[in-house]
Design a protein around this motif. Structure first.
Motif, PDB file in Angstrom:
ATOM      1  N   GLY A 136       0.819  -1.201   0.000  1.00  0.00           N
ATOM      2  CA  GLY A 136       0.000   0.000   0.000  1.00  0.00           C
ATOM      3  C   GLY A 136       0.855   1.254   0.000  1.00  0.00           C
ATOM      4  O   GLY A 136       0.650   2.177  -0.805  1.00  0.00           O
TER       5      GLY A 136
ATOM      6  N   ASN B  26       3.077  -6.345  -7.879  1.00  0.00           N
ATOM      7  CA  ASN B  26       1.655  -6.198  -7.582  1.00  0.00           C
ATOM      8  C   ASN B  26       0.757  -6.828  -8.636  1.00  0.00           C
ATOM      9  O   ASN B  26      -0.448  -6.972  -8.423  1.00  0.00           O
TER      10      ASN B  26
ATOM     11  N   SER C   3      -1.051  -5.936   1.436  1.00  0.00           N
ATOM     12  CA  SER C   3      -1.798  -5.086   0.488  1.00  0.00           C
ATOM     13  C   SER C   3      -1.411  -5.340  -0.969  1.00  0.00           C
ATOM     14  O   SER C   3      -1.681  -4.505  -1.838  1.00  0.00           O
TER      15      SER C   3
ATOM     16  N   ALA D  60      -3.304  -4.120  -4.431  1.00  0.00           N
ATOM     17  CA  ALA D  60      -4.271  -3.045  -4.179  1.00  0.00           C
ATOM     18  C   ALA D  60      -4.230  -2.026  -5.312  1.00  0.00           C
ATOM     19  O   ALA D  60      -3.161  -1.703  -5.846  1.00  0.00           O
TER      20      ALA D  60
ATOM     21  N   ARG E  18      -4.762   1.704  -6.837  1.00  0.00           N
ATOM     22  CA  ARG E  18      -4.779   3.125  -6.538  1.00  0.00           C
ATOM     23  C   ARG E  18      -4.559   3.885  -7.840  1.00  0.00           C
ATOM     24  O   ARG E  18      -3.912   3.365  -8.778  1.00  0.00           O
TER      25      ARG E  18
END
Length: 423
Positions: free
Chosen positions: A290, A332, A362, A365, A367
């Motif tokens: 994150g 990620n 995280s 995630a 964003r």
């Protein structure tokens, strides 16, 4: 410990061009033509290193320049995707409505007793989103609302306080607030002078104090994002107030600052994967994903603001930031990346700590940080940004504050990159 990989020289592609200063092109009589040529040709990447602040600042010249705004305006009016999809994300957000009522405070507290900083980041999101709707859609009501929010805060806010987190508030909300003000510059009724005064007197002292003293702690104690948000705020305030010294302070820290936000510290180890893609381990990778993804947005904002003032920090040090972003994106996406044990000093006495493995916290995630990077590296420079591109595909069309949860992490980036950066 050394902040660079012992194998750094062998891990960079020998064919990578040097970073380019765009300022010389932008200042010439044919600056627009030259800038367009630069954006469209990777062959233009051989050049000199960026220097000091511009002789005259470009406005609008933070996250968005006049070309970005005009392109979005034309494409949305024509009903063309992906701009239209990005516009729909904006207009559907509750923060972008002209009925938004600001709630200015004299004192904002982040950290400790009496925290109320959520009021500020919600109003900043509303100011920015209404400013975008006015800039792109031309709706007077949205412009009036953005002005009303900005004026309300500049006439009341006098103090940012709390525990050490006050420095995060000064940094994150400093640079994001400036974006709305830059878009509304020259709008009837906007008290730019009062807003500039607030930024210089309330936000900048904390930004400068943190970058200079790091709250009295060991220089490596604070994660990269603490430096990055304060660097971004200093740069934004410099642009907003046409202050070359502040702008230069941010650029210099990006290149050679002692803390973890400077480029060589934020990306301490370099690699090349089996596909030949340059990767750079991010400083917070052993912490959680994150905060690592947050770093893409914070450093991306610094690079985009500098780009719009004629400095190419995106490509500085052999495109070190791109390698960091590719690394973060690849992990990620669920793929493996190399990891070198990360060691740092903590507290006031630099007690040693280490992280031996990358964190899966995280992981994956979403964003709104990837559009800015994808459209720069892939569309402006025509580079293969395989992992960045794939991450952008997962979040597109990008929304913004209010679309990624109600806590502060959902407001650390302003978002709407599909609308404003698609090319």
């Amino acid at each position: 410990m050394s902040r660079t990989s012992p194998h750094r020289a062998s891990q960079q592609h020998a064919s990578e061009p040097a970073e380019l200063s765009r300022r010389g092109l932008l200042r010439t009589a044919g600056g627009l033509t030259a800038a367009l040529a630069l954006a469209g040709s990777s062959a233009a990447l051989a050049g000199t290193t960026a220097g000091a602040a511009p002789a005259a600042f470009t406005h609008p010249g933070m996250l968005h320049n006049a070309g970005d705004i005009n392109r979005a305006k034309v494409r949305v009016a024509a009903g063309t995707d992906p701009w239209l999809s990005g516009w729909k994300k904006l207009t559907a957000n509750s923060h972008s409505q002209s009925t938004w009522t600001p709630n200015p405070q004299a004192t904002i507290i982040r950290g400790g007793t009496g925290e109320n900083y959520g009021i500020l980041y919600n109003d900043i999101a509303a100011a920015y989103q209404n400013a975008l709707r006015w800039a792109v859609g031309g709706t007077a009501a949205n412009g009036d609302t953005a002005v009303r929010i900005l004026n309300a805060w500049s006439s009341k806010l006098t103090t940012l306080t709390g525990n050490a987190d006050r420095f995060l508030a000064a940094g994150i909300y400093g640079w994001t607030f400036c974006q709305a003000a830059e878009l509304m510059r020259g709008h009837a009724g906007f008290d730019l002078a009062a807003f500039q005064k607030m930024m210089v007197n309330v936000f900048y002292p904390l930004n400068n104090s943190f970058l200079t003293h790091h709250n009295g702690a060991c220089i490596t104690n604070y994660w990269a994002n603490w430096d990055l948000c304060n660097m971004a705020s200093v740069m934004a305030i410099g642009i907003l107030t046409d202050n070359a010294a502040k702008y230069d302070q941010a650029v210099t820290y990006f290149k050679s600052g002692a803390g973890n936000g400077s480029i060589a510290h934020a990306v301490p180890f370099l690699y090349t994967d089996s596909g030949g893609y340059g990767l750079g381990q991010w400083q917070e990778s052993g912490r959680d994903q994150g905060h690592t993804v947050m770093g893409m947005g914070q450093m991306g904002a610094i690079c985009e603001m500098a780009w719009n003032q004629g400095d190419d920090l995106y490509s500085y040090d052999g495109r070190r930031f791109m390698k960091g972003a590719q690394y973060v994106a690849k992990y990620n996406l669920g793929q493996d990346v190399p990891y070198t044990t990360y060691k740092w000093g903590t507290g006031q006495n630099c007690a040693q700590m280490s992280q031996t493995v990358i964190s899966a916290g995280s992981r994956g995630a979403l964003r709104p940080v990837w559009a800015m990077l994808h459209y720069h590296y892939n569309r402006r420079l025509h580079l293969d940004d395989k992992y960045i591109s794939a991450m952008y595909g997962r979040v597109a069309p990008e929304g913004g504050g209010g679309d990624f949860g109600s806590t502060s992490g959902g407001f650390d980036q302003l978002g709407f990159g599909t609308l404003m950066y698609a090319k």
